[in-house]
Design an enzyme around this catalytic site. Structure first.
Site, PDB file in Angstrom:
ATOM      1  N   THR A 258       0.854  -1.185   0.000  1.00  0.00           N
ATOM      2  CA  THR A 258       0.000   0.000   0.000  1.00  0.00           C
ATOM      3  C   THR A 258       0.891   1.236   0.000  1.00  0.00           C
ATOM      4  OG1 THR A 258      -1.834  -1.101   1.098  1.00  0.00           O
ATOM      5  CG2 THR A 258      -1.785   1.286   1.277  1.00  0.00           C
ATOM      6  N   PHE A 260       1.082   5.241   0.755  1.00  0.00           N
ATOM      7  CA  PHE A 260       0.458   6.286   1.561  1.00  0.00           C
ATOM      8  C   PHE A 260       1.032   7.625   1.125  1.00  0.00           C
ATOM      9  CE2 PHE A 260       0.385   2.429   3.992  1.00  0.00           C
ATOM     10  CZ  PHE A 260      -0.792   2.468   4.731  1.00  0.00           C
TER      11      PHE A 260
END
Ligand SMILES: O=C(O)C(=O)C[C@]1(C(=O)O)C=C[C@@H](O)C=C1
Length: 358
Positions: A258, A260
């Site tokens: 992921t 960010f």
């Protein structure tokens, strides 16, 4: 016997530790002076472009045997502690503690910060806009599931800028209070996580209800309270709530990551290796997207990401999220943007920031 051999080696380590300690504190005293200079001019304490340069430099200079990534981890914490002598920055993130968002915060800022766990992505934006937090860290895309739409929508409206990016590996574990699936009636996780594990769940837990909750940390908290609930979350969240691991690595993609972004009022200067994020819209007519992006090619600016998202205002059909190499202050980027702006019905620079190290 072996202690006799260890003793002189440990004496060497003790002596080196004393020197490291002396040097660390010398560095910290200089950082305090930097803090005084900044306070006089009201300059920002956190300078991501400078920290990125320091981390790149120590990796380049590193003679080994320590691996470069570990050296960077150590220096990130050194800078974090030095920065905290100037001022401890407050960083909002999608809580509760134990989520991957919290890990992303530490990966970007080190541990000498004050974390502010928030109940939702909206809340992270609000806390940062209101000044309760200096920065916020929000997920923007996942390698298996794609964009985090709520973040993209909020980036359009916010007055904050992106000042950094962090990418972390996301490994999910199935966890329960007992460490077994005995008596489990439901499996809780964030909807993105359930989606990232759906093939594994279909094969291994076909009859068990799946419940989407606000965050994986919340799922872990629920599993700790209820012996009929299992959670899918990172193992750090499980440890925080004393859960037993039933099965590790249940995400469908072993390389799941992921990304960010860091949001805040700060607009970092150029670090030498930067990225700029933009949001754009064009009137809905033939060739519009092609024409929109042509100035990037003309000025030799590389596009590293292109994402579209339906506009919900009814005015335009799509918003485009574009990442390019370089800083908005770079001459060729600046020239390309001037032309892009002319071709766009909507044009917003979301921020220029140092490329992440991983
Ligand atoms: O160079 C600065 O501006 C500092 O404040 C020093 C320092 C560091 O410890 O190296 C600390 C905080 C900043 O984010 C960048 C670097």
């Amino acid at each position: 016997m072996s202690d006799d051999k260890l003793k002189p080696l440990r004496e060497q380590i003790d002596s080196i530790d004393a020197q490291i300690l002396e040097l660390l504190n010398r560095r910290a005293r200089v950082a305090e002076q930097v803090g005084h200079v900044k306070a006089e001019t009201n300059a920002p304490v956190f300078r991501p472009e400078r920290e990125a340069q320091v981390l790149r430099k120590v990796a380049d200079m590193n003679p080994g045997p320590l691996v470069a990534a570990d050296v960077q981890t150590i220096f990130r914490e050194i800078m974090s502690s030095c920065r905290a002598l100037e001022r401890r920055v407050v960083v909002a993130y999608l809580g509760p503690p134990g989520t991957f968002s919290e890990q992303a915060v530490y990966q970007q800022f080190g541990h000498a910060i004050e974390g502010l766990p928030c109940a939702s992505i909206d809340e992270v934006f609000r806390a940062t806009e209101a000044g309760t937090a200096d920065f916020g860290v929000v997920p923007v895309e996942n390698s298996s599931e794609g964009a985090i739409n709520r973040t993209l929508d909020l980036l359009l409206q916010t007055t904050l800028s992106i000042s950094g990016e962090v990418s972390i590996p996301v490994h999910h574990s199935l966890m329960t209070k007992s460490g077994t699936m005995d008596g489990i009636r439901r499996i809780c996780a964030h909807s993105q996580t359930l989606a990232q594990c759906q093939v594994w769940l279909n094969l291994n837990c076909p009859g068990i209800e799946r419940v989407a909750v606000a965050s994986n940390g919340e799922a872990a908290r629920m599993a700790a309270d209820d012996p009929t609930t299992a959670a899918i979350a990172g193992e750090i969240a499980g440890q925080r709530y004393n859960l037993g691991v039933v099965k590790a690595h249940v995400q469908d993609d072993p390389h799941n990551r992921t990304r960010f972004v860091v949001i805040g009022r700060l607009q970092p200067g150029a670090s030498g290796k930067d990225k700029t994020s933009l949001a754009l819209a064009v009137p809905n007519k033939a060739g519009a997207v092609y024409n929109l992006l042509a100035p990037l090619a003309t000025h030799g600016v590389s596009m590293t990401r292109f994402e579209s998202r339906p506009a919900r205002t009814g005015t335009w059909d799509y918003y485009f999220y574009v990442d390019v190499e370089g800083h908005q202050q770079d001459e060729k980027v600046d020239r390309a943007f001037a032309e892009l702006r002319q071709n766009s019905a909507f044009f917003k620079i979301l921020g220029s920031y140092p490329l992440s190290l991983n």
